[in-house]
Design a protein around this motif. Structure first.
Motif, PDB file in Angstrom:
ATOM      1  N   ILE A 121     -33.347  10.247 -81.940  1.00 30.39           N
ATOM      2  CA  ILE A 121     -33.921  11.532 -81.824  1.00 30.39           C
ATOM      3  C   ILE A 121     -34.777  12.051 -80.629  1.00 30.39           C
ATOM      4  CG2 ILE A 121     -35.958  13.082 -82.950  1.00 30.39           C
ATOM      5  CD1 ILE A 121     -35.213  11.532 -85.670  1.00 30.39           C
ATOM      6  N   ALA A 122     -35.423  11.113 -79.853  1.00 32.72           N
ATOM      7  CA  ALA A 122     -36.073  11.324 -78.891  1.00 32.72           C
ATOM      8  C   ALA A 122     -35.083  11.610 -77.695  1.00 32.72           C
ATOM      9  CB  ALA A 122     -37.109  10.114 -78.350  1.00 32.72           C
ATOM     10  N   VAL A 123     -33.919  10.828 -77.579  1.00 38.51           N
ATOM     11  CA  VAL A 123     -32.897  11.182 -76.565  1.00 38.51           C
ATOM     12  C   VAL A 123     -32.517  12.468 -76.711  1.00 38.51           C
ATOM     13  CG1 VAL A 123     -30.706  10.285 -75.728  1.00 38.51           C
ATOM     14  CG2 VAL A 123     -32.444   8.562 -76.042  1.00 38.51           C
ATOM     15  N   LEU A 124     -32.179  12.841 -77.954  1.00 40.24           N
ATOM     16  CA  LEU A 124     -31.407  14.200 -78.213  1.00 40.24           C
ATOM     17  C   LEU A 124     -32.607  15.302 -77.981  1.00 40.24           C
ATOM     18  CD1 LEU A 124     -29.641  13.336 -81.702  1.00 40.24           C
ATOM     19  CD2 LEU A 124     -28.705  13.553 -79.484  1.00 40.24           C
ATOM     20  N   LEU A 125     -33.806  15.138 -78.207  1.00 37.32           N
ATOM     21  CA  LEU A 125     -34.981  16.277 -77.904  1.00 37.32           C
ATOM     22  C   LEU A 125     -35.274  16.135 -76.468  1.00 37.32           C
ATOM     23  CD1 LEU A 125     -36.734  16.084 -81.204  1.00 37.32           C
ATOM     24  CD2 LEU A 125     -35.118  17.736 -80.668  1.00 37.32           C
ATOM     25  N   PHE A 126     -35.054  15.215 -75.590  1.00 41.51           N
ATOM     26  CA  PHE A 126     -35.759  15.097 -74.545  1.00 41.51           C
ATOM     27  C   PHE A 126     -35.351  16.536 -73.681  1.00 41.51           C
ATOM     28  CE2 PHE A 126     -35.806  14.197 -69.949  1.00 41.51           C
ATOM     29  CZ  PHE A 126     -37.297  13.542 -69.855  1.00 41.51           C
ATOM     30  N   VAL A 127     -34.138  16.904 -73.379  1.00 42.64           N
ATOM     31  CA  VAL A 127     -34.025  17.858 -72.597  1.00 42.64           C
ATOM     32  C   VAL A 127     -34.140  19.322 -73.346  1.00 42.64           C
ATOM     33  CG1 VAL A 127     -31.961  19.295 -71.591  1.00 42.64           C
ATOM     34  CG2 VAL A 127     -31.955  16.870 -71.519  1.00 42.64           C
ATOM     35  N   PRO A 128     -34.104  19.558 -74.447  1.00 39.76           N
ATOM     36  CA  PRO A 128     -34.609  20.770 -75.217  1.00 39.76           C
ATOM     37  C   PRO A 128     -36.393  20.868 -74.941  1.00 39.76           C
ATOM     38  CG  PRO A 128     -33.165  19.843 -76.710  1.00 39.76           C
ATOM     39  CD  PRO A 128     -33.434  18.940 -75.461  1.00 39.76           C
ATOM     40  N   ILE A 129     -37.116  19.621 -75.221  1.00 39.86           N
ATOM     41  CA  ILE A 129     -38.276  19.901 -74.838  1.00 39.86           C
ATOM     42  C   ILE A 129     -38.728  20.187 -73.675  1.00 39.86           C
ATOM     43  CG2 ILE A 129     -40.489  18.261 -74.817  1.00 39.86           C
ATOM     44  CD1 ILE A 129     -39.367  16.916 -77.346  1.00 39.86           C
ATOM     45  N   PHE A 130     -38.080  19.399 -72.514  1.00 37.13           N
ATOM     46  CA  PHE A 130     -38.233  19.984 -71.293  1.00 37.13           C
ATOM     47  C   PHE A 130     -38.071  21.215 -70.870  1.00 37.13           C
ATOM     48  CE2 PHE A 130     -36.531  20.785 -66.964  1.00 37.13           C
ATOM     49  CZ  PHE A 130     -37.596  20.254 -66.214  1.00 37.13           C
ATOM     50  N   TYR A 131     -36.958  21.943 -71.487  1.00 38.38           N
ATOM     51  CA  TYR A 131     -36.685  23.307 -71.019  1.00 38.38           C
ATOM     52  C   TYR A 131     -37.687  24.319 -71.708  1.00 38.38           C
ATOM     53  CZ  TYR A 131     -32.813  22.245 -68.115  1.00 38.38           C
ATOM     54  OH  TYR A 131     -32.272  22.069 -66.781  1.00 38.38           O
ATOM     55  N   PHE A 132     -38.088  23.979 -73.236  1.00 39.18           N
ATOM     56  CA  PHE A 132     -38.862  24.645 -74.082  1.00 39.18           C
ATOM     57  C   PHE A 132     -40.333  24.791 -73.125  1.00 39.18           C
ATOM     58  CE2 PHE A 132     -42.129  25.254 -77.101  1.00 39.18           C
ATOM     59  CZ  PHE A 132     -42.046  26.470 -77.364  1.00 39.18           C
ATOM     60  N   SER A 133     -40.706  23.491 -72.705  1.00 40.39           N
ATOM     61  CA  SER A 133     -42.088  23.568 -72.143  1.00 40.39           C
ATOM     62  C   SER A 133     -42.138  24.299 -70.986  1.00 40.39           C
ATOM     63  CB  SER A 133     -42.450  21.961 -71.903  1.00 40.39           C
ATOM     64  OG  SER A 133     -42.469  21.299 -72.960  1.00 40.39           O
ATOM     65  N   LYS A 134     -41.203  24.166 -70.077  1.00 45.24           N
ATOM     66  CA  LYS A 134     -41.129  24.886 -69.010  1.00 45.24           C
ATOM     67  C   LYS A 134     -41.038  26.513 -69.047  1.00 45.24           C
ATOM     68  CE  LYS A 134     -38.257  25.311 -64.600  1.00 45.24           C
ATOM     69  NZ  LYS A 134     -37.193  24.845 -64.039  1.00 45.24           N
ATOM     70  N   TRP A 135     -40.138  26.883 -70.093  1.00 45.01           N
ATOM     71  CA  TRP A 135     -40.273  28.341 -70.475  1.00 45.01           C
ATOM     72  C   TRP A 135     -41.711  28.790 -70.865  1.00 45.01           C
ATOM     73  CZ3 TRP A 135     -41.405  30.455 -75.277  1.00 45.01           C
ATOM     74  CH2 TRP A 135     -41.142  31.779 -75.442  1.00 45.01           C
ATOM     75  N   PHE A 136     -42.195  28.022 -71.840  1.00 46.53           N
ATOM     76  CA  PHE A 136     -43.504  28.257 -72.365  1.00 46.53           C
ATOM     77  C   PHE A 136     -44.673  28.361 -71.269  1.00 46.53           C
ATOM     78  CE2 PHE A 136     -47.761  27.748 -74.221  1.00 46.53           C
ATOM     79  CZ  PHE A 136     -47.657  28.723 -74.969  1.00 46.53           C
ATOM     80  N   ILE A 137     -44.392  27.592 -70.266  1.00 50.47           N
ATOM     81  CA  ILE A 137     -45.658  27.608 -69.287  1.00 50.47           C
ATOM     82  C   ILE A 137     -45.297  28.906 -68.225  1.00 50.47           C
ATOM     83  CG2 ILE A 137     -46.423  26.277 -67.131  1.00 50.47           C
ATOM     84  CD1 ILE A 137     -45.493  24.034 -68.817  1.00 50.47           C
ATOM     85  N   ASN A 138     -44.298  29.152 -68.185  1.00 54.99           N
ATOM     86  CA  ASN A 138     -43.668  30.281 -67.187  1.00 54.99           C
ATOM     87  C   ASN A 138     -44.175  31.532 -67.988  1.00 54.99           C
ATOM     88  OD1 ASN A 138     -43.132  29.050 -64.885  1.00 54.99           O
ATOM     89  ND2 ASN A 138     -40.775  28.630 -65.784  1.00 54.99           N
ATOM     90  N   TYR A 139     -43.774  31.476 -69.439  1.00 50.79           N
ATOM     91  CA  TYR A 139     -43.976  32.843 -70.029  1.00 50.79           C
ATOM     92  C   TYR A 139     -45.700  33.005 -70.336  1.00 50.79           C
ATOM     93  CZ  TYR A 139     -44.080  35.912 -73.971  1.00 50.79           C
ATOM     94  OH  TYR A 139     -44.309  37.067 -74.885  1.00 50.79           O
TER      95      TYR A 139
END
Length: 171
Positions: A121-139
């Protein structure tokens, strides 16, 4: 007091001049550790990566705490995934046996269904968590930060002693 420290950490990270990539990468690595139920060899390696790579350590540890709670909620799913991989897929049995007989690999505790499932699960969620976090911080930094300043609750918040902590990170 615990929640005060969490809020302080979140505000500090969001209002800092730290790159969103560093914060998001730290959050993704922290999520990887938080989703695993035990301290394993792969978690120790990720801890080392957090300190060796250019990531935000605060966001990593905050993420460990958040995803530790989330991980416990998803333990039944992790157990089911691990069970399927370890028991139901017979063609993988020689692979698991070979891994188990290697010198350091058993310290990963991959033979535990929850550990293996949470790792997947962690391997599958690693990239989505990275991009969601980056998007949220910028937003947050571009759109929400100014709007939140004008909320009535923030005006009340400014009257309290907690605002000193918030205001410290505004500059």
């Amino acid at each position: 007091m615990f929640f005060y420290k969490i809020i302080k950490s979140i505000i500090g990270i969001l209002h800092s001049q730290i790159s969103p990539n560093e914060i998001a990468f730290g959050a993704a690595l922290g999520a990887f550790i938080g989703l695993s139920p035990y301290m394993t060899l792969h978690n120790l390696i990720i801890f080392l990566l957090i300190f060796l790579l250019k990531v935000n350590v605060g966001s990593a540890f905050l993420s460990v705490g958040v995803f530790a709670v989330i991980g416990r909620i998803f333990d039944p799913l992790s157990d089911a995934i691990g069970y399927v991989l370890l028991v139901n897929i017979n063609s993988l049995t020689p692979f698991w046996t070979k891994l188990y007989n290697m010198p350091l690999v058993p310290f990963t505790k991959f033979y535990n269904t929850i550990v293996l499932g949470s790792f997947v699960i962690a391997v599958l969620l690693f990239v989505p968590i990275f991009y969601f976090s980056k998007w949220f911080i910028n937003y947050y930094r571009l759109s929400l930060q100014a709007k939140i300043q004008n909320w009535k609750i923030m005006k009340i918040f400014k009257l309290s002693s907690i605002f000193n902590m918030y205001d410290k990170y505004q500059k």
